[in-house]
Design a protein around this motif. Structure first.
Motif, PDB file in Angstrom:
ATOM      1  N   SER A 237       1.841   3.411  18.115  1.00  0.00           N
ATOM      2  CA  SER A 237       0.576   2.912  17.562  1.00  0.00           C
ATOM      3  C   SER A 237       0.828   2.377  16.169  1.00  0.00           C
ATOM      4  N   VAL A 238      -0.145   1.614  15.643  1.00  0.00           N
ATOM      5  CA  VAL A 238      -0.036   1.117  14.276  1.00  0.00           C
ATOM      6  C   VAL A 238      -0.056   2.287  13.302  1.00  0.00           C
ATOM      7  N   ARG A 239      -0.859   3.304  13.597  1.00  0.00           N
ATOM      8  CA  ARG A 239      -0.916   4.475  12.724  1.00  0.00           C
ATOM      9  C   ARG A 239       0.455   5.154  12.628  1.00  0.00           C
ATOM     10  N   ALA A 240       1.153   5.247  13.764  1.00  0.00           N
ATOM     11  CA  ALA A 240       2.487   5.852  13.742  1.00  0.00           C
ATOM     12  C   ALA A 240       3.452   5.021  12.904  1.00  0.00           C
ATOM     13  N   LEU A 241       3.359   3.697  13.003  1.00  0.00           N
ATOM     14  CA  LEU A 241       4.189   2.813  12.186  1.00  0.00           C
ATOM     15  C   LEU A 241       3.877   3.007  10.707  1.00  0.00           C
ATOM     16  N   GLU A 242       2.602   3.056  10.371  1.00  0.00           N
ATOM     17  CA  GLU A 242       2.211   3.236   8.974  1.00  0.00           C
ATOM     18  C   GLU A 242       2.666   4.589   8.439  1.00  0.00           C
ATOM     19  N   ASP A 243       2.593   5.619   9.276  1.00  0.00           N
ATOM     20  CA  ASP A 243       3.077   6.936   8.852  1.00  0.00           C
ATOM     21  C   ASP A 243       4.573   6.896   8.554  1.00  0.00           C
ATOM     22  N   ALA A 244       5.337   6.164   9.378  1.00  0.00           N
ATOM     23  CA  ALA A 244       6.776   6.047   9.161  1.00  0.00           C
ATOM     24  C   ALA A 244       7.072   5.315   7.851  1.00  0.00           C
ATOM     25  N   ILE A 245       6.291   4.292   7.554  1.00  0.00           N
ATOM     26  CA  ILE A 245       6.482   3.556   6.292  1.00  0.00           C
ATOM     27  C   ILE A 245       6.136   4.450   5.106  1.00  0.00           C
ATOM     28  N   ARG A 246       5.086   5.245   5.225  1.00  0.00           N
ATOM     29  CA  ARG A 246       4.718   6.164   4.144  1.00  0.00           C
ATOM     30  C   ARG A 246       5.811   7.207   3.902  1.00  0.00           C
ATOM     31  N   VAL A 247       6.447   7.667   4.974  1.00  0.00           N
ATOM     32  CA  VAL A 247       7.560   8.605   4.826  1.00  0.00           C
ATOM     33  C   VAL A 247       8.682   7.966   4.023  1.00  0.00           C
ATOM     34  N   TYR A 248       8.981   6.701   4.323  1.00  0.00           N
ATOM     35  CA  TYR A 248      10.043   6.002   3.592  1.00  0.00           C
ATOM     36  C   TYR A 248       9.658   5.813   2.130  1.00  0.00           C
ATOM     37  N   LEU A 249       8.409   5.456   1.879  1.00  0.00           N
ATOM     38  CA  LEU A 249       7.932   5.303   0.500  1.00  0.00           C
ATOM     39  C   LEU A 249       8.076   6.607  -0.276  1.00  0.00           C
ATOM     40  N   LYS A 250       7.688   7.700   0.333  1.00  0.00           N
ATOM     41  CA  LYS A 250       7.763   9.005  -0.327  1.00  0.00           C
ATOM     42  C   LYS A 250       9.205   9.367  -0.650  1.00  0.00           C
ATOM     43  N   ALA A 251      10.097   9.164   0.319  1.00  0.00           N
ATOM     44  CA  ALA A 251      11.507   9.465   0.094  1.00  0.00           C
ATOM     45  C   ALA A 251      12.091   8.583  -1.006  1.00  0.00           C
ATOM     46  N   ASN A 252      11.715   7.308  -1.010  1.00  0.00           N
ATOM     47  CA  ASN A 252      12.195   6.381  -2.037  1.00  0.00           C
ATOM     48  C   ASN A 252      11.765   6.843  -3.424  1.00  0.00           C
ATOM     49  N   ASN A 253      10.521   7.258  -3.560  1.00  0.00           N
ATOM     50  CA  ASN A 253       9.998   7.616  -4.877  1.00  0.00           C
ATOM     51  C   ASN A 253      10.455   8.994  -5.340  1.00  0.00           C
ATOM     52  N   GLU A 254      10.916   9.828  -4.416  1.00  0.00           N
ATOM     53  CA  GLU A 254      11.490  11.116  -4.811  1.00  0.00           C
ATOM     54  C   GLU A 254      12.896  10.943  -5.367  1.00  0.00           C
ATOM     55  N   HIS A 255      13.609   9.941  -4.870  1.00  0.00           N
ATOM     56  CA  HIS A 255      14.968   9.657  -5.348  1.00  0.00           C
ATOM     57  C   HIS A 255      15.115   8.144  -5.569  1.00  0.00           C
ATOM     58  N   PRO A 256      14.401   7.591  -6.536  1.00  0.00           N
ATOM     59  CA  PRO A 256      14.425   6.131  -6.730  1.00  0.00           C
ATOM     60  C   PRO A 256      15.758   5.654  -7.309  1.00  0.00           C
ATOM     61  N   LYS A 257      16.086   4.430  -6.971  1.00  0.00           N
ATOM     62  CA  LYS A 257      17.301   3.818  -7.490  1.00  0.00           C
ATOM     63  C   LYS A 257      17.023   2.339  -7.760  1.00  0.00           C
ATOM     64  N   PRO A 258      16.941   1.943  -9.020  1.00  0.00           N
ATOM     65  CA  PRO A 258      16.631   0.531  -9.316  1.00  0.00           C
ATOM     66  C   PRO A 258      17.797  -0.381  -8.993  1.00  0.00           C
ATOM     67  N   PHE A 259      17.470  -1.645  -8.725  1.00  0.00           N
ATOM     68  CA  PHE A 259      18.499  -2.658  -8.541  1.00  0.00           C
ATOM     69  C   PHE A 259      19.001  -3.104  -9.914  1.00  0.00           C
ATOM     70  N   THR A 260      20.250  -3.527  -9.957  1.00  0.00           N
ATOM     71  CA  THR A 260      20.848  -3.952 -11.224  1.00  0.00           C
ATOM     72  C   THR A 260      21.022  -5.458 -11.243  1.00  0.00           C
ATOM     73  N   SER A 261      20.432  -6.109 -12.241  1.00  0.00           N
ATOM     74  CA  SER A 261      20.599  -7.556 -12.413  1.00  0.00           C
ATOM     75  C   SER A 261      21.791  -7.794 -13.331  1.00  0.00           C
ATOM     76  N   VAL A 262      22.732  -8.606 -12.868  1.00  0.00           N
ATOM     77  CA  VAL A 262      23.958  -8.826 -13.641  1.00  0.00           C
ATOM     78  C   VAL A 262      24.115 -10.279 -14.082  1.00  0.00           C
ATOM     79  N   LYS A 263      23.497 -11.222 -13.375  1.00  0.00           N
ATOM     80  CA  LYS A 263      23.660 -12.632 -13.715  1.00  0.00           C
ATOM     81  C   LYS A 263      22.583 -13.087 -14.695  1.00  0.00           C
ATOM     82  N   THR A 264      22.995 -13.885 -15.653  1.00  0.00           N
ATOM     83  CA  THR A 264      22.049 -14.481 -16.585  1.00  0.00           C
ATOM     84  C   THR A 264      21.382 -15.690 -15.933  1.00  0.00           C
TER      85      THR A 264
END
Length: 284
Positions: A237-264
């Protein structure tokens, strides 16, 4: 002269190596779009193994092909310098957020149960599936911390975008200015958006050049979300998909890692210039 070496003497001449390299780079077989290992071996009189060794030595991969799209934005240089400047030198007392929407995420449910992986056997799932609807993820990536503010909506209009702006306004401390990097999609430029911005002067919008989603860091984050959570998922269901995305969001924000810009900005613009020259020369 070279010192004597052990092993069998070399049987492939420099001329034969050059012939394989030049043919691979500059010609095509009459019946195909590129040279395969076997067709090149037949044309050159070498073995398949010899052709593979030459390709590996020179980094030739004729079976691969990539797509590209050049920006036609007249303000390309100004926008690149503006956004890269935010990445490399973020303003003080401000938060820089890369904002975009991942639209039409499909809730796909496989028609048969998943076959789990075994030693030597990959995970397997059916090719066919049932569609159960779609959802849209609005996301704002903090370039400093790697945390993401996310909102899920079933529709993708300026109404939902304004709702997301209100969510950002509520979550970002009131003493910080907010710089948003976003693309030129129509929902970002409807009349209601400038009116909202007038009532919230701490928000500043920085638009990416046309056809230049690569400069928006949240696009890379969307790629990780797709790779790690969506592509191989099965959602009834769409609700199940949204729940899976929320799980990923939560995990990301518990252990965030920013991207590094190196090129000017100058390095990026120089790369674009070289690519333009290459495409121009290829057209003649």
């Amino acid at each position: 002269m070279d010192e004597p070496r052990c092993g069998a003497p070399r049987r492939i001449t420099d001329e034969q190596v050059e012939q394989v390299v030049v043919r691979t780079l500059e010609t095509k077989p009459a019946s195909a779009t590129h040279w395969t290992t076997r067709s090149m071996a037949e044309a050159s009189g070498l073995s398949d193994t010899s052709v593979l060794r030459i390709r590996h030595a020179f980094g030739l991969q004729p079976h691969r092909s990539e797509t590209f799209k050049l920006s036609n934005d007249p303000q390309l240089m100004e926008k690149v310098r503006d956004i890269v400047g935010l990445y490399l030198h973020p303003p003080e007392a401000a938060l820089v957020l890369c904002v975009d929407e991942k639209c039409q995420i499909q809730a796909l449910d496989r028609t048969q149960p998943l076959l789990p992986r075994r030693p030597g056997i990959p995970e397997r799932q059916t090719h066919d599936y049932h569609r159960h609807g779609t959802t849209t993820l609005f996301a704002a990536l903090d370039i400093g911390s790697g945390k993401v503010i996310g909102d899920l909506h079933r529709r993708h209009r300026s109404t939902e975008f304004l709702s997301f702006l209100q969510r950002i306004d509520a979550e970002v401390p009131a003493d910080l200015d907010v710089h948003l990097v976003l693309d030129n999609y129509g929902t970002h430029k409807t009349p209601s958006v400038p009116r909202w911005l007038l009532r919230h002067p701490r928000f500043q919008l920085h638009f990416t050049p046309t056809y230049s989603s690569w400069i928006n860091q949240v696009e890379r984050w969307f790629g990780l979300l797709t790779q790690r959570q969506i592509r191989r998922g099965s959602h009834h269901s769409v609700r199940a998909l949204e729940d899976a995305i929320r799980v990923y969001l939560k995990a990301n924000n518990e252990h965030p890692k920013p991207f590094t810009s190196v090129k000017t900005a100058d390095q990026i613009l120089a790369s674009i210039a070289r690519f333009c020259v290459a495409t121009s020369e290829a057209g003649h």
